[in-house]
Design an enzyme around this catalytic site. Structure first.
Site, short mmCIF file in Angstrom:
data_model
loop_
_atom_site.label_atom_id
_atom_site.label_comp_id
_atom_site.label_asym_id
_atom_site.label_seq_id
_atom_site.Cartn_x
_atom_site.Cartn_y
_atom_site.Cartn_z
N VAL A 47 -2.07 30.27 34.88
CA VAL A 47 -1.77 29.75 33.55
C VAL A 47 -0.81 30.71 32.85
O VAL A 47 -1.06 31.92 32.80
CB VAL A 47 -3.08 29.58 32.74
CG1 VAL A 47 -2.78 29.18 31.30
CG2 VAL A 47 -3.98 28.52 33.37
N LYS A 60 0.25 25.22 33.13
CA LYS A 60 -0.80 25.46 34.13
C LYS A 60 -0.28 25.00 35.48
O LYS A 60 0.05 23.82 35.65
CB LYS A 60 -2.06 24.69 33.72
CG LYS A 60 -3.25 24.91 34.64
CD LYS A 60 -4.53 24.37 34.00
CE LYS A 60 -5.74 24.59 34.88
NZ LYS A 60 -6.99 24.16 34.23
N ASP A 171 -17.37 21.08 33.96
CA ASP A 171 -17.24 22.51 34.29
C ASP A 171 -17.38 23.31 33.01
O ASP A 171 -16.63 24.25 32.75
CB ASP A 171 -15.88 22.76 34.95
CG ASP A 171 -15.78 24.16 35.56
OD1 ASP A 171 -16.83 24.76 35.87
OD2 ASP A 171 -14.65 24.66 35.71
N ASN A 176 -14.93 28.01 29.45
CA ASN A 176 -14.01 26.90 29.19
C ASN A 176 -14.14 26.35 27.77
O ASN A 176 -13.81 25.19 27.50
CB ASN A 176 -14.21 25.78 30.23
CG ASN A 176 -13.60 26.17 31.57
OD1 ASN A 176 -12.64 26.93 31.61
ND2 ASN A 176 -14.15 25.66 32.65
N ASP A 188 -9.72 23.20 30.00
CA ASP A 188 -9.94 23.05 31.44
C ASP A 188 -10.71 21.77 31.76
O ASP A 188 -11.84 21.81 32.25
CB ASP A 188 -10.68 24.30 31.98
CG ASP A 188 -10.57 24.42 33.47
OD1 ASP A 188 -9.94 23.53 34.09
OD2 ASP A 188 -11.12 25.38 34.03
N1 LIG Z 1 -4.16 25.55 25.77
C1 LIG Z 1 -4.50 26.84 25.90
N2 LIG Z 1 -4.27 27.70 24.87
C2 LIG Z 1 -4.59 29.01 24.98
N3 LIG Z 1 -5.13 29.56 26.09
C3 LIG Z 1 -5.37 28.76 27.15
C4 LIG Z 1 -5.07 27.36 27.10
N4 LIG Z 1 -5.39 26.81 28.30
C5 LIG Z 1 -5.88 27.82 29.05
N5 LIG Z 1 -5.87 28.99 28.37
C6 LIG Z 1 -6.32 30.32 28.90
O1 LIG Z 1 -6.13 30.35 30.30
C7 LIG Z 1 -7.39 30.49 30.98
C8 LIG Z 1 -7.42 29.65 32.25
O2 LIG Z 1 -7.26 28.28 31.92
P1 LIG Z 1 -8.13 27.17 32.63
O3 LIG Z 1 -9.56 27.43 32.40
O4 LIG Z 1 -7.58 25.86 32.21
O5 LIG Z 1 -7.72 27.42 34.14
P2 LIG Z 1 -8.59 27.76 35.46
O6 LIG Z 1 -7.64 27.76 36.58
O7 LIG Z 1 -9.78 26.93 35.49
O8 LIG Z 1 -9.08 29.21 35.34
P3 LIG Z 1 -10.49 29.66 35.97
O9 LIG Z 1 -10.50 29.25 37.40
O10 LIG Z 1 -10.49 31.12 35.72
O11 LIG Z 1 -11.55 28.92 35.13
C9 LIG Z 1 -8.42 30.07 29.95
O12 LIG Z 1 -9.64 30.67 30.19
C10 LIG Z 1 -7.80 30.50 28.64
O13 LIG Z 1 -8.06 31.87 28.42
MG LIG Z 2 -11.32 27.57 33.42
#
Ligand SMILES: Nc1ncnc2c1ncn2[C@@H]1O[C@H](COP(=O)(O)OP(=O)(O)OP(=O)(O)O)[C@@H](O)[C@H]1O
Ligand SMILES: [Mg+2]
Length: 234
Positions: A47, A60, A171, A176, A188
């Site tokens: 991200v 993402k 999830d 999240n 997420d």
């Molecule tokens: N729209 C947003 N605005 C600000 N921060 C965000 C946003 N989307 C995601 N993040 C940050 O990026 C991180 C990872 O995003 P996300 O949970 O969507 O991805 P992930 O691949 O599932 O990560 P993980 O596997 O670690 O859960 C989030 O925990 C948050 O800190």
């Molecule tokens: Mg996540």
């Protein structure tokens, strides 16, 4: 000013050629100008923040090479919207990304506080940045609410709205859920699925269990049955 293709590629982080092309195309369509800093490297995705004019957006990127697409397939194959999806790495990852985009819009329409989905292409999703100026909102696990009871009540209100449209986050945890100015923002939504999914009830139970555990640690008194009744009532 838009970068030319070569310049764009060298400035981007190390992704495969296909992903770089996708990033270039999204940026050519003005969804963002330039990836900025990596915010997080998760199990399946990276991200980034990216500039869009004077503002920031979130990009993402699902990693094509190192995604656990078999695990993703086990989740998405029972989603009524993706029945018959082929067990093919790229197809699964693209469907996963498209599903998250669509989930974000459906949740927003239902009145939940989620980042507004701006665009997606192949394995890349662009959404609104939640934060102030350059500073991203933190996860609730890293930024405890000042009034946990109030934050919990706000969270329950949102869960009711999600349930009312027959969806489950899938999830949910303190990872999240962002704490943005003392308001919960659900992020997420990649696992989010619908009522016709045979795992719907099980996922609700799991999500609620994770939240009960977290908010109890913050000192919130929770009557599980009463909360479930409130969320699940029609
Ligand atoms: N729209 C947003 N605005 C600000 N921060 C965000 C946003 N989307 C995601 N993040 C940050 O990026 C991180 C990872 O995003 P996300 O949970 O969507 O991805 P992930 O691949 O599932 O990560 P993980 O596997 O670690 O859960 C989030 O925990 C948050 O800190
Ligand atoms: Mg996540």
């Amino acid at each position: 000013m838009r970068p030319d293709r070569e310049e764009f590629r060298t400035r981007q982080h190390v992704f495969d050629q296909f992903t770089n092309r996708t990033l270039f195309e999204l940026s050519s369509h003005n969804h963002f100008n330039q990836l900025q800093s990596p915010l997080s490297t998760g199990k399946e995705s990276n991200v980034f923040t990216a500039e869009k004019g004077k503002k920031l957006v979130i990009v993402k990127i699902y990693r094509l090479q190192t995604c656990d697409f078999r695990r993703m397939y086990e989740y998405i194959r029972y989603d009524p919207r993706f029945m018959g999806l082929e067990n093919n790495r790229r197809k699964i990852i693209f469907a996963w990304c498209r599903r998250e985009y669509s989930n974000l819009l459906l949740a927003e329409e239902a009145g939940l506080t989620v980042p507004h989905a701006l665009a997606f292409q192949n394995n890349v999703l662009v959404e609104k940045f939640i934060g102030e100026k350059q500073e991203a909102a933190r996860k609730v696990k890293d930024h405890m609410p000042e009034d946990p009871e109030d934050f919990w009540q706000q969270t329950v209100k949102q869960l009711k709205k999600l349930r009312a449209i027959g969806m489950v986050h899938g999830d949910l945890s303190a990872f999240n859920l962002l704490n943005f100015q003392e308001k919960p923002v659900f992020i997420d939504l990649s696992h989010t699925t619908q009522e016709r999914n045979p795992r719907y009830n099980e996922l609700w139970e799991r999500d609620l269990h994770a939240l009960f555990t977290f908010f109890r640690k913050l000192g919130v008194k929770i009557d599980e049955e009463a909360v479930k009744k409130e969320i699940f009532k029609r």
